[in-house]
Scaffold this motif. Structure first.
Motif, PDB file in Angstrom:
ATOM      1  N   SER A  55       3.773 -14.268   6.201  1.00 12.91           N
ATOM      2  CA  SER A  55       5.053 -14.155   6.848  1.00 12.91           C
ATOM      3  C   SER A  55       5.501 -12.752   7.176  1.00 12.91           C
ATOM      4  O   SER A  55       6.850 -12.719   8.268  1.00 12.91           O
ATOM      5  CB  SER A  55       6.581 -15.260   6.403  1.00 12.91           C
ATOM      6  N   SER A  56       5.395 -11.753   6.764  1.00  9.51           N
ATOM      7  CA  SER A  56       6.109 -10.150   8.015  1.00  9.51           C
ATOM      8  C   SER A  56       4.594  -9.615   7.984  1.00  9.51           C
ATOM      9  O   SER A  56       4.510  -8.621   6.595  1.00  9.51           O
ATOM     10  CB  SER A  56       6.603 -10.012   6.677  1.00  9.51           C
ATOM     11  N   PRO A  57       4.595  -9.104   8.873  1.00 14.03           N
ATOM     12  CA  PRO A  57       3.576  -7.854   9.489  1.00 14.03           C
ATOM     13  C   PRO A  57       3.985  -6.375   8.473  1.00 14.03           C
ATOM     14  O   PRO A  57       3.341  -5.684   7.904  1.00 14.03           O
ATOM     15  CB  PRO A  57       3.361  -8.091  10.235  1.00 14.03           C
ATOM     16  N   GLU A  58       5.220  -6.147   8.597  1.00 15.00           N
ATOM     17  CA  GLU A  58       5.801  -4.707   7.782  1.00 15.00           C
ATOM     18  C   GLU A  58       5.567  -4.940   6.176  1.00 15.00           C
ATOM     19  O   GLU A  58       5.082  -3.556   5.193  1.00 15.00           O
ATOM     20  CB  GLU A  58       7.218  -4.792   7.707  1.00 15.00           C
ATOM     21  N   LEU A  59       5.782  -6.308   5.552  1.00 16.79           N
ATOM     22  CA  LEU A  59       4.742  -6.465   4.201  1.00 16.79           C
ATOM     23  C   LEU A  59       3.313  -6.281   3.606  1.00 16.79           C
ATOM     24  O   LEU A  59       3.110  -6.109   2.645  1.00 16.79           O
ATOM     25  CB  LEU A  59       6.083  -7.869   3.573  1.00 16.79           C
ATOM     26  N   GLN A  60       3.195  -6.797   5.052  1.00 12.39           N
ATOM     27  CA  GLN A  60       1.812  -7.224   4.714  1.00 12.39           C
ATOM     28  C   GLN A  60       1.101  -5.280   4.750  1.00 12.39           C
ATOM     29  O   GLN A  60      -0.276  -5.502   3.942  1.00 12.39           O
ATOM     30  CB  GLN A  60       1.199  -8.190   5.910  1.00 12.39           C
ATOM     31  N   GLU A  61       1.555  -4.740   5.693  1.00 13.49           N
ATOM     32  CA  GLU A  61       1.435  -3.401   5.935  1.00 13.49           C
ATOM     33  C   GLU A  61       1.414  -2.746   4.792  1.00 13.49           C
ATOM     34  O   GLU A  61       0.953  -1.721   3.586  1.00 13.49           O
ATOM     35  CB  GLU A  61       2.365  -3.102   6.942  1.00 13.49           C
ATOM     36  N   LEU A  62       2.958  -2.687   4.008  1.00 16.76           N
ATOM     37  CA  LEU A  62       3.326  -2.251   2.821  1.00 16.76           C
ATOM     38  C   LEU A  62       1.774  -2.420   1.185  1.00 16.76           C
ATOM     39  O   LEU A  62       1.744  -1.747   0.976  1.00 16.76           O
ATOM     40  CB  LEU A  62       4.525  -2.320   2.321  1.00 16.76           C
ATOM     41  N   HIS A  63       1.936  -3.576   1.767  1.00 14.23           N
ATOM     42  CA  HIS A  63       0.833  -4.278   0.657  1.00 14.23           C
ATOM     43  C   HIS A  63      -0.881  -3.490   0.263  1.00 14.23           C
ATOM     44  O   HIS A  63      -1.959  -3.941  -0.415  1.00 14.23           O
ATOM     45  CB  HIS A  63       0.763  -5.667   0.358  1.00 14.23           C
ATOM     46  N   LYS A  64      -0.621  -2.918   2.283  1.00 11.11           N
ATOM     47  CA  LYS A  64      -2.117  -2.411   1.918  1.00 11.11           C
ATOM     48  C   LYS A  64      -1.493  -1.389   1.194  1.00 11.11           C
ATOM     49  O   LYS A  64      -2.980  -0.609   1.027  1.00 11.11           O
ATOM     50  CB  LYS A  64      -2.729  -2.704   3.825  1.00 11.11           C
ATOM     51  N   GLN A  65      -1.080  -0.639   1.250  1.00 12.67           N
ATOM     52  CA  GLN A  65      -0.746   0.983   1.357  1.00 12.67           C
ATOM     53  C   GLN A  65      -0.281   0.824   0.003  1.00 12.67           C
ATOM     54  O   GLN A  65      -0.750   1.631  -0.540  1.00 12.67           O
ATOM     55  CB  GLN A  65       0.673   1.748   2.200  1.00 12.67           C
ATOM     56  N   ILE A  66       0.565   0.118  -1.577  1.00  5.06           N
ATOM     57  CA  ILE A  66       0.428  -0.272  -2.281  1.00  5.06           C
ATOM     58  C   ILE A  66      -0.200  -1.121  -3.422  1.00  5.06           C
ATOM     59  O   ILE A  66       0.010  -2.243  -2.848  1.00  5.06           O
ATOM     60  CB  ILE A  66       1.726   0.192  -3.000  1.00  5.06           C
ATOM     61  N   ASP A  67      -1.124  -0.936  -4.342  1.00  6.35           N
ATOM     62  CA  ASP A  67      -1.119  -1.678  -4.938  1.00  6.35           C
ATOM     63  C   ASP A  67      -0.453  -2.489  -5.678  1.00  6.35           C
ATOM     64  O   ASP A  67      -0.039  -1.557  -7.134  1.00  6.35           O
ATOM     65  CB  ASP A  67      -3.212  -1.737  -6.036  1.00  6.35           C
ATOM     66  N   ILE A  68       0.984  -3.348  -5.452  1.00  5.85           N
ATOM     67  CA  ILE A  68       1.630  -3.896  -6.445  1.00  5.85           C
ATOM     68  C   ILE A  68       1.457  -4.031  -7.850  1.00  5.85           C
ATOM     69  O   ILE A  68       1.656  -3.807  -8.774  1.00  5.85           O
ATOM     70  CB  ILE A  68       2.304  -5.251  -5.657  1.00  5.85           C
ATOM     71  N   GLY A  69       0.207  -4.754  -7.603  1.00  5.85           N
ATOM     72  CA  GLY A  69      -0.452  -5.530  -8.816  1.00  5.85           C
ATOM     73  C   GLY A  69      -0.524  -3.932  -9.895  1.00  5.85           C
ATOM     74  O   GLY A  69       0.221  -3.897 -11.576  1.00  5.85           O
ATOM     75  N   LYS A  70      -0.983  -3.496  -9.937  1.00  3.03           N
ATOM     76  CA  LYS A  70      -1.313  -1.528 -10.335  1.00  3.03           C
ATOM     77  C   LYS A  70      -0.096  -0.872 -11.210  1.00  3.03           C
ATOM     78  O   LYS A  70       0.143  -0.510 -12.069  1.00  3.03           O
ATOM     79  CB  LYS A  70      -2.191  -0.715  -9.712  1.00  3.03           C
ATOM     80  N   ALA A  71       0.425  -1.099  -9.456  1.00  2.00           N
ATOM     81  CA  ALA A  71       2.156  -0.086  -9.491  1.00  2.00           C
ATOM     82  C   ALA A  71       3.123  -0.713 -11.114  1.00  2.00           C
ATOM     83  O   ALA A  71       3.454  -0.271 -11.378  1.00  2.00           O
ATOM     84  CB  ALA A  71       2.535   0.591  -8.118  1.00  2.00           C
ATOM     85  N   PHE A  72       3.119  -2.385 -10.693  1.00  2.66           N
ATOM     86  CA  PHE A  72       4.164  -2.398 -11.961  1.00  2.66           C
ATOM     87  C   PHE A  72       3.261  -2.626 -12.862  1.00  2.66           C
ATOM     88  O   PHE A  72       4.362  -2.397 -14.099  1.00  2.66           O
ATOM     89  CB  PHE A  72       4.118  -4.118 -11.196  1.00  2.66           C
ATOM     90  N   ASN A  73       2.010  -2.909 -13.394  1.00  4.80           N
ATOM     91  CA  ASN A  73       1.605  -2.138 -15.048  1.00  4.80           C
ATOM     92  C   ASN A  73       1.502  -0.374 -15.005  1.00  4.80           C
ATOM     93  O   ASN A  73       2.209  -0.571 -16.063  1.00  4.80           O
ATOM     94  CB  ASN A  73       0.336  -2.337 -14.503  1.00  4.80           C
ATOM     95  N   ASP A  74       2.007  -0.032 -13.899  1.00  4.56           N
ATOM     96  CA  ASP A  74       2.062   1.787 -14.903  1.00  4.56           C
ATOM     97  C   ASP A  74       3.521   1.678 -15.318  1.00  4.56           C
ATOM     98  O   ASP A  74       4.047   2.571 -15.751  1.00  4.56           O
ATOM     99  CB  ASP A  74       1.496   2.766 -13.376  1.00  4.56           C
ATOM    100  N   TYR A  75       4.327   0.693 -14.032  1.00  2.81           N
ATOM    101  CA  TYR A  75       5.856   1.219 -14.764  1.00  2.81           C
ATOM    102  C   TYR A  75       6.348   0.133 -15.650  1.00  2.81           C
ATOM    103  O   TYR A  75       6.999   1.081 -16.764  1.00  2.81           O
ATOM    104  CB  TYR A  75       6.234   0.189 -12.613  1.00  2.81           C
ATOM    105  N   MET A  76       5.498  -0.786 -16.448  1.00  2.00           N
ATOM    106  CA  MET A  76       6.304  -1.271 -17.506  1.00  2.00           C
ATOM    107  C   MET A  76       5.155  -0.500 -18.619  1.00  2.00           C
ATOM    108  O   MET A  76       5.444  -0.680 -19.700  1.00  2.00           O
ATOM    109  CB  MET A  76       5.047  -2.734 -17.812  1.00  2.00           C
ATOM    110  N   ALA A  77       4.096   0.602 -18.389  1.00  2.00           N
ATOM    111  CA  ALA A  77       4.298   1.286 -19.474  1.00  2.00           C
ATOM    112  C   ALA A  77       4.604   2.806 -19.458  1.00  2.00           C
ATOM    113  O   ALA A  77       4.532   2.954 -20.394  1.00  2.00           O
ATOM    114  CB  ALA A  77       2.071   1.423 -18.543  1.00  2.00           C
TER     115      ALA A  77
END
Length: 187
Positions: A55-77
């Protein structure tokens, strides 16, 4: 013969119930602060779920720039992820420690997705919530534990608990996917 009185139990989820692992923006700790520290991108808690991306073009752009799944796995590590980034949910410490004098409070948490984070989680809980035991279980089994009351940020867990006679308290979270109009709680 004396009758032993057992205290009623309250189950509380850790992440989203007692501990804010996500934060809300770079200044409030959690995963959102990690995103800022690592990528210099501003993220809010509502940005984390796919529900909002469409529902948000801004969020779509953010998710193109950052692989949120990988970032969260790195965070939890991160070995001390809870000490470094997490906060106690506002009001949770006073509420849970007070409740623990009246009922048996038990933290219930899933660790199979991020088992390396458990030592940090356990240490954080011991520091902030002394004398409240922690039960780590597979997430699929969480629905099967019943108490008089249950606190969770997942709608499906609360529905399962309610069906088994537990009074659930669904906590606010952008990912709980509760139907519109569902009453949610916080401490």
């Amino acid at each position: 013969c004396s009758m032993m009185h057992m205290k009623k139990k309250l189950l509380s989820d850790v992440d989203g119930g007692a501990v804010d692992l996500m934060g809300d923006g770079p200044e409030n700790g959690g995963f959102c602060s990690y995103i800022w520290d690592t990528y210099r991108k501003v993220m809010r808690a509502r940005d984390i779920t796919k529900f909002y991306i469409h529902s948000s073009p801004e969020l779509q752009e953010l998710h193109k720039q950052i692989d949120i799944g990988k970032a969260f796995n790195d965070y939890m590590a991160i070995p001390d992820v809870y000490q470094r980034y997490s906060n106690v949910m506002p009001g949770a410490k006073d509420a849970l420690l007070t409740l623990n004098t009246r009922v048996d409070v038990l933290f219930i948490t899933s660790v199979e997705a991020f088992p390396d984070s458990y030592p940090s989680k356990h240490k954080f809980l011991n520091e902030h919530f002394p004398n409240i035991p922690v039960m780590a279980i597979p997430s699929k089994l969480k629905h099967g534990y019943v108490a008089a009351w249950g606190v969770d940020d997942r709608h499906d867990t609360c529905q399962s608990w309610q069906a088994m006679g537990c009074m659930p308290f669904l906590f606010r979270a952008p990912w709980n996917e509760a139907p519109a109009g569902t009453f949610t709680h916080d401490w």
